[in-house]
Design a protein around this motif. Structure first.
Motif, PDB file in Angstrom:
ATOM      1  N   THR A  51       0.351  -1.095  -0.134  1.00  0.00           N
ATOM      2  CA  THR A  51       0.011  -0.397   0.071  1.00  0.00           C
ATOM      3  C   THR A  51       0.663   1.182  -0.081  1.00  0.00           C
ATOM      4  OG1 THR A  51      -1.887  -1.073   1.986  1.00  0.00           O
ATOM      5  CG2 THR A  51      -1.854   0.907   0.883  1.00  0.00           C
ATOM      6  N   LEU A  52       0.492   2.483  -0.637  1.00  0.00           N
ATOM      7  CA  LEU A  52       1.262   3.886  -1.093  1.00  0.00           C
ATOM      8  C   LEU A  52       0.548   4.750  -0.122  1.00  0.00           C
ATOM      9  CD1 LEU A  52       1.947   2.061  -3.970  1.00  0.00           C
ATOM     10  CD2 LEU A  52       3.950   3.879  -3.820  1.00  0.00           C
ATOM     11  N   THR A  53       0.964   5.708   0.390  1.00  0.00           N
ATOM     12  CA  THR A  53       0.833   7.175   0.778  1.00  0.00           C
ATOM     13  C   THR A  53       0.153   7.802  -0.389  1.00  0.00           C
ATOM     14  OG1 THR A  53       2.163   7.287   1.971  1.00  0.00           O
ATOM     15  CG2 THR A  53       0.609   9.325   1.668  1.00  0.00           C
ATOM     16  N   VAL A  54      -1.422   8.066  -0.123  1.00  0.00           N
ATOM     17  CA  VAL A  54      -2.310   8.984  -0.379  1.00  0.00           C
ATOM     18  C   VAL A  54      -2.331   9.981  -0.185  1.00  0.00           C
ATOM     19  CG1 VAL A  54      -4.277   9.310  -2.123  1.00  0.00           C
ATOM     20  CG2 VAL A  54      -3.310   7.426  -1.733  1.00  0.00           C
ATOM     21  N   ALA A  55      -2.477  11.369  -0.466  1.00  0.00           N
ATOM     22  CA  ALA A  55      -2.415  12.428   0.104  1.00  0.00           C
ATOM     23  C   ALA A  55      -3.266  13.876  -1.235  1.00  0.00           C
ATOM     24  CB  ALA A  55      -1.679  13.041   0.161  1.00  0.00           C
ATOM     25  N   ASN A  56      -4.520  14.157  -0.164  1.00  0.00           N
ATOM     26  CA  ASN A  56      -5.162  15.066  -0.828  1.00  0.00           C
ATOM     27  C   ASN A  56      -4.389  16.632  -0.531  1.00  0.00           C
ATOM     28  OD1 ASN A  56      -6.813  18.046  -0.177  1.00  0.00           O
ATOM     29  ND2 ASN A  56      -8.571  15.687  -0.871  1.00  0.00           N
ATOM     30  N   GLU A  57      -4.718  17.470  -1.885  1.00  0.00           N
ATOM     31  CA  GLU A  57      -3.529  18.189  -2.483  1.00  0.00           C
ATOM     32  C   GLU A  57      -3.808  19.328  -1.113  1.00  0.00           C
ATOM     33  OE1 GLU A  57      -4.285  18.825  -7.084  1.00  0.00           O
ATOM     34  OE2 GLU A  57      -3.000  17.135  -7.187  1.00  0.00           O
ATOM     35  N   SER A 106      10.671  10.452   9.884  1.00  0.00           N
ATOM     36  CA  SER A 106      10.704   8.874   9.744  1.00  0.00           C
ATOM     37  C   SER A 106      11.912   8.552   9.974  1.00  0.00           C
ATOM     38  CB  SER A 106      10.393   8.951   8.663  1.00  0.00           C
ATOM     39  OG  SER A 106      10.464   7.328   7.985  1.00  0.00           O
ATOM     40  N   TYR A 107      11.759   7.160  10.245  1.00  0.00           N
ATOM     41  CA  TYR A 107      13.287   6.644  10.401  1.00  0.00           C
ATOM     42  C   TYR A 107      13.620   5.943   9.441  1.00  0.00           C
ATOM     43  CZ  TYR A 107      16.275   2.109  11.453  1.00  0.00           C
ATOM     44  OH  TYR A 107      17.409   1.435  11.001  1.00  0.00           O
ATOM     45  N   TRP A 108      15.557   6.102   9.163  1.00  0.00           N
ATOM     46  CA  TRP A 108      15.835   6.176   8.372  1.00  0.00           C
ATOM     47  C   TRP A 108      16.632   5.026   7.953  1.00  0.00           C
ATOM     48  CZ3 TRP A 108      20.798   6.304   6.798  1.00  0.00           C
ATOM     49  CH2 TRP A 108      21.756   6.985   7.653  1.00  0.00           C
ATOM     50  N   GLY A 109      17.493   3.399   7.381  1.00  0.00           N
ATOM     51  CA  GLY A 109      18.151   2.879   8.133  1.00  0.00           C
ATOM     52  C   GLY A 109      18.844   2.221   6.340  1.00  0.00           C
ATOM     53  N   VAL A 154      13.414   8.452  -0.247  1.00  0.00           N
ATOM     54  CA  VAL A 154      13.058   9.198  -0.093  1.00  0.00           C
ATOM     55  C   VAL A 154      12.798   9.984  -0.788  1.00  0.00           C
ATOM     56  CG1 VAL A 154      12.055  10.626   1.672  1.00  0.00           C
ATOM     57  CG2 VAL A 154      13.846   9.374   2.029  1.00  0.00           C
ATOM     58  N   PHE A 155      10.737   9.001  -1.322  1.00  0.00           N
ATOM     59  CA  PHE A 155      10.626  10.162  -2.516  1.00  0.00           C
ATOM     60  C   PHE A 155       9.608  10.999  -2.348  1.00  0.00           C
ATOM     61  CE2 PHE A 155      11.560   5.614  -4.398  1.00  0.00           C
ATOM     62  CZ  PHE A 155      11.670   5.736  -5.465  1.00  0.00           C
ATOM     63  N   LEU A 156       9.606  12.408  -2.911  1.00  0.00           N
ATOM     64  CA  LEU A 156       8.589  13.549  -2.219  1.00  0.00           C
ATOM     65  C   LEU A 156       8.420  14.135  -4.343  1.00  0.00           C
ATOM     66  CD1 LEU A 156      11.665  15.418  -1.028  1.00  0.00           C
ATOM     67  CD2 LEU A 156       9.504  14.474  -0.177  1.00  0.00           C
ATOM     68  N   GLY A 206       5.026  13.007   0.418  1.00  0.00           N
ATOM     69  CA  GLY A 206       6.567  12.112   0.457  1.00  0.00           C
ATOM     70  C   GLY A 206       6.330  11.312   0.978  1.00  0.00           C
ATOM     71  N   CYS A 207       7.599   9.806   1.152  1.00  0.00           N
ATOM     72  CA  CYS A 207       7.125   8.507   1.744  1.00  0.00           C
ATOM     73  C   CYS A 207       8.517   8.220   1.818  1.00  0.00           C
ATOM     74  CB  CYS A 207       5.972   7.299   0.937  1.00  0.00           C
ATOM     75  SG  CYS A 207       6.630   6.748  -0.425  1.00  0.00           S
TER      76      CYS A 207
END
Length: 235
Positions: free
Chosen positions: A120-126, A136-139, A148-150, A225-226
Protein backbone atom coordinates in the motif's frame (compact mmCIF):
# COMPACT_ATOMS: atom_id res chain seq x y z
CA UNK A 1 -7.92 17.24 5.60
CA UNK A 2 -9.90 16.72 2.37
CA UNK A 3 -9.60 20.30 1.20
CA UNK A 4 -9.47 19.52 -2.51
CA UNK A 5 -11.08 17.19 -5.04
CA UNK A 6 -7.67 15.90 -6.12
CA UNK A 7 -5.37 13.35 -4.51
CA UNK A 8 -1.80 12.26 -5.18
CA UNK A 9 0.51 9.36 -4.51
CA UNK A 10 4.27 9.11 -4.98
CA UNK A 11 7.07 6.61 -5.57
CA UNK A 12 5.24 3.96 -7.60
CA UNK A 13 7.13 1.31 -9.54
CA UNK A 14 5.32 0.47 -12.76
CA UNK A 15 5.64 -2.59 -15.01
CA UNK A 16 9.31 -3.70 -15.25
CA UNK A 17 11.26 -0.65 -14.02
CA UNK A 18 13.99 0.80 -16.23
CA UNK A 19 17.67 0.15 -15.48
CA UNK A 20 18.15 3.63 -13.96
CA UNK A 21 15.33 3.09 -11.45
CA UNK A 22 15.80 2.41 -7.73
CA UNK A 23 13.26 -0.38 -8.33
CA UNK A 24 15.27 -2.02 -11.16
CA UNK A 25 15.53 -5.76 -10.71
CA UNK A 26 13.16 -5.85 -7.74
CA UNK A 27 9.99 -7.06 -9.46
CA UNK A 28 7.32 -6.59 -12.13
CA UNK A 29 4.63 -4.22 -10.92
CA UNK A 30 0.99 -3.43 -11.61
CA UNK A 31 -0.37 -0.38 -9.74
CA UNK A 32 -4.02 -0.59 -8.68
CA UNK A 33 -6.12 2.45 -7.78
CA UNK A 34 -9.10 1.54 -5.61
CA UNK A 35 -11.77 4.24 -5.59
CA UNK A 36 -14.97 4.47 -3.56
CA UNK A 37 -17.68 7.03 -4.38
CA UNK A 38 -19.08 8.16 -1.03
CA UNK A 39 -22.10 10.05 -2.40
CA UNK A 40 -25.26 8.93 -4.20
CA UNK A 41 -24.57 10.74 -7.48
CA UNK A 42 -22.19 9.67 -10.24
CA UNK A 43 -18.71 11.17 -10.31
CA UNK A 44 -16.22 11.56 -13.14
CA UNK A 45 -12.61 10.67 -12.34
CA UNK A 46 -9.56 11.89 -14.23
CA UNK A 47 -6.34 9.94 -13.61
CA UNK A 48 -2.98 11.42 -14.55
CA UNK A 49 0.16 9.32 -14.62
CA UNK A 50 3.20 11.55 -14.00
CA UNK A 51 6.69 10.32 -14.84
CA UNK A 52 10.17 11.74 -15.56
CA UNK A 53 10.68 12.93 -19.13
CA UNK A 54 13.87 14.02 -20.84
CA UNK A 55 13.71 17.61 -19.56
CA UNK A 56 10.54 17.79 -17.49
CA UNK A 57 7.79 15.79 -15.85
CA UNK A 58 5.38 14.26 -18.36
CA UNK A 59 1.68 14.35 -17.43
CA UNK A 60 -0.30 11.60 -19.16
CA UNK A 61 -4.05 11.85 -18.65
CA UNK A 62 -6.16 8.75 -19.03
CA UNK A 63 -9.67 8.72 -20.49
CA UNK A 64 -12.14 9.97 -17.82
CA UNK A 65 -13.84 7.23 -15.81
CA UNK A 66 -17.45 7.32 -14.61
CA UNK A 67 -18.09 6.03 -11.10
CA UNK A 68 -21.74 5.57 -10.05
CA UNK A 69 -22.89 6.59 -6.59
CA UNK A 70 -21.88 4.41 -3.64
CA UNK A 71 -19.74 2.10 -5.78
CA UNK A 72 -16.16 0.85 -5.51
CA UNK A 73 -13.86 0.09 -8.41
CA UNK A 74 -10.39 -1.37 -8.90
CA UNK A 75 -8.60 0.52 -11.68
CA UNK A 76 -5.70 -1.69 -12.76
CA UNK A 77 -3.09 0.31 -14.66
CA UNK A 78 -1.87 -2.62 -16.76
CA UNK A 79 -4.86 -1.85 -19.00
CA UNK A 80 -3.08 1.41 -19.91
CA UNK A 81 0.52 0.18 -20.27
CA UNK A 82 0.27 0.39 -24.07
CA UNK A 83 -0.20 4.18 -23.76
CA UNK A 84 3.07 4.68 -21.85
CA UNK A 85 6.71 4.72 -23.04
CA UNK A 86 7.72 1.77 -20.89
CA UNK A 87 10.06 1.03 -19.23
CA UNK A 88 9.86 3.91 -16.76
CA UNK A 89 11.90 4.41 -13.56
CA UNK A 90 8.84 5.26 -11.44
CA UNK A 91 5.71 7.39 -11.51
CA UNK A 92 3.25 9.27 -9.37
CA UNK A 93 -0.52 9.27 -9.86
CA UNK A 94 -3.03 12.09 -9.53
CA UNK A 95 -6.73 11.32 -9.09
CA UNK A 96 -9.12 14.22 -9.68
CA UNK A 97 -12.89 13.95 -9.25
CA UNK A 98 -15.75 16.35 -9.93
CA UNK A 99 -17.55 15.75 -6.63
CA UNK A 100 -17.10 17.81 -3.46
CA UNK A 101 -13.89 17.41 -1.43
CA UNK A 102 -14.03 14.31 0.73
CA UNK A 103 -16.56 12.50 -1.46
CA UNK A 104 -14.04 10.05 -2.96
CA UNK A 105 -11.98 7.50 -1.05
CA UNK A 106 -8.73 6.45 -2.78
CA UNK A 107 -6.25 3.68 -1.98
CA UNK A 108 -3.24 2.85 -4.16
CA UNK A 109 -1.38 -0.47 -4.04
CA UNK A 110 1.29 -2.12 -6.17
CA UNK A 111 1.07 -5.78 -7.08
CA UNK A 112 4.46 -7.44 -7.62
CA UNK A 113 3.96 -10.32 -10.05
CA UNK A 114 7.43 -11.75 -9.38
CA UNK A 115 7.35 -11.99 -5.58
CA UNK A 116 3.58 -12.24 -5.17
CA UNK A 117 3.50 -9.22 -2.87
CA UNK A 118 1.13 -6.28 -2.56
CA UNK A 119 2.15 -2.98 -0.94
CA UNK A 120 0.00 0.00 0.00
CA UNK A 121 1.26 3.48 -0.87
CA UNK A 122 0.74 6.87 0.72
CA UNK A 123 -2.13 8.95 -0.71
CA UNK A 124 -2.43 12.65 0.12
CA UNK A 125 -5.12 15.21 -0.65
CA UNK A 126 -3.78 18.31 -2.41
CA UNK A 127 -5.71 20.51 0.00
CA UNK A 128 -4.27 18.90 3.11
CA UNK A 129 -2.16 21.61 4.73
CA UNK A 130 -0.38 19.01 6.87
CA UNK A 131 0.83 16.95 3.90
CA UNK A 132 4.02 18.96 3.36
CA UNK A 133 6.14 17.42 6.12
CA UNK A 134 7.39 14.07 7.34
CA UNK A 135 9.41 12.63 10.21
CA UNK A 136 10.62 9.06 9.77
CA UNK A 137 13.25 6.48 10.64
CA UNK A 138 15.80 5.56 7.95
CA UNK A 139 18.29 2.73 7.84
CA UNK A 140 20.78 1.08 5.49
CA UNK A 141 22.71 -2.18 5.72
CA UNK A 142 24.50 -4.70 3.52
CA UNK A 143 21.22 -5.79 1.96
CA UNK A 144 18.89 -2.77 1.95
CA UNK A 145 18.81 0.94 1.12
CA UNK A 146 16.37 3.69 2.12
CA UNK A 147 14.97 6.14 -0.44
CA UNK A 148 12.79 9.16 0.22
CA UNK A 149 10.36 9.92 -2.63
CA UNK A 150 8.93 13.44 -2.86
CA UNK A 151 6.23 14.73 -5.21
CA UNK A 152 5.34 18.37 -5.74
CA UNK A 153 1.55 18.22 -6.06
CA UNK A 154 1.24 21.89 -7.04
CA UNK A 155 1.71 24.16 -10.02
CA UNK A 156 4.61 26.17 -8.59
CA UNK A 157 8.17 25.22 -7.69
CA UNK A 158 8.64 24.09 -4.10
CA UNK A 159 11.79 24.32 -2.00
CA UNK A 160 12.18 21.55 0.54
CA UNK A 161 13.99 21.68 3.87
CA UNK A 162 15.52 18.27 4.55
CA UNK A 163 17.31 17.39 7.80
CA UNK A 164 18.99 14.11 8.76
CA UNK A 165 19.66 13.29 12.38
CA UNK A 166 22.36 10.81 13.38
CA UNK A 167 23.20 10.83 17.07
CA UNK A 168 24.31 14.36 17.93
CA UNK A 169 24.76 15.35 14.27
CA UNK A 170 22.09 17.37 12.45
CA UNK A 171 22.79 17.41 8.71
CA UNK A 172 20.89 19.70 6.32
CA UNK A 173 20.56 18.63 2.69
CA UNK A 174 21.11 21.58 0.35
CA UNK A 175 19.50 22.84 -2.86
CA UNK A 176 16.46 20.56 -2.87
CA UNK A 177 13.76 22.13 -5.04
CA UNK A 178 11.02 20.38 -7.01
CA UNK A 179 9.51 21.75 -10.20
CA UNK A 180 5.70 21.68 -10.55
CA UNK A 181 4.39 18.09 -10.42
CA UNK A 182 7.94 16.72 -10.25
CA UNK A 183 8.79 13.52 -8.36
CA UNK A 184 12.32 13.05 -7.08
CA UNK A 185 14.01 10.67 -4.68
CA UNK A 186 16.82 10.98 -2.15
CA UNK A 187 19.10 7.96 -1.79
CA UNK A 188 20.17 7.98 1.85
CA UNK A 189 23.29 5.86 1.24
CA UNK A 190 24.47 8.26 -1.47
CA UNK A 191 23.90 11.26 0.80
CA UNK A 192 26.02 9.63 3.51
CA UNK A 193 28.77 8.49 1.15
CA UNK A 194 29.20 11.91 -0.51
CA UNK A 195 30.61 13.27 2.76
CA UNK A 196 29.65 16.77 1.62
CA UNK A 197 29.56 19.42 4.40
CA UNK A 198 26.26 21.25 4.83
CA UNK A 199 26.07 25.08 5.25
CA UNK A 200 26.97 24.71 8.93
CA UNK A 201 29.96 22.50 8.16
CA UNK A 202 28.36 19.32 9.47
CA UNK A 203 28.98 15.97 7.77
CA UNK A 204 27.15 12.70 8.27
CA UNK A 205 29.32 10.07 9.98
CA UNK A 206 30.82 7.85 7.28
CA UNK A 207 29.75 4.75 9.23
CA UNK A 208 26.17 5.87 9.91
CA UNK A 209 23.62 3.15 9.22
CA UNK A 210 20.45 4.59 10.73
CA UNK A 211 18.85 7.72 12.09
CA UNK A 212 15.91 10.04 11.72
CA UNK A 213 14.96 12.25 8.79
CA UNK A 214 12.69 15.27 8.63
CA UNK A 215 11.47 17.26 5.67
CA UNK A 216 9.09 20.16 5.27
CA UNK A 217 8.03 22.39 2.41
CA UNK A 218 9.49 25.88 2.44
CA UNK A 219 6.90 27.29 0.02
CA UNK A 220 3.10 27.24 0.17
CA UNK A 221 2.82 24.32 -2.26
CA UNK A 222 1.27 20.90 -1.51
CA UNK A 223 3.90 18.18 -1.14
CA UNK A 224 3.70 14.44 -0.50
CA UNK A 225 6.50 12.06 0.38
CA UNK A 226 7.28 8.58 1.64
CA UNK A 227 10.22 6.40 2.66
CA UNK A 228 10.81 3.26 0.59
CA UNK A 229 13.15 0.43 1.59
CA UNK A 230 14.59 -1.53 -1.36
CA UNK A 231 17.27 -4.17 -1.97
CA UNK A 232 20.74 -2.63 -2.14
CA UNK A 233 22.17 -1.97 -5.60
CA UNK A 234 25.79 -2.97 -6.04
CA UNK A 235 28.26 -1.72 -8.65
Amino acid sequence: LQGSSALHTTGLPISTPSADSPFAGTGDYIPHIYVRNLIDSEQTLTLTIEYPGENRTVLHKLVPISLPGYTTRDISLDAYFSELPLPLPFCSIRVEHNGPPGSLLVDVVTEDLVRGQVKTLTVANEGNGYAGSLASYWGINDEEDSYVFLTNMGEKACRVGFRIEVGNVDYHLQHLELAPRETRYVNMREVRDRQEPDPLGDVLPATATEGRLFYNRLDNVPLVGCVVVLPRKRD
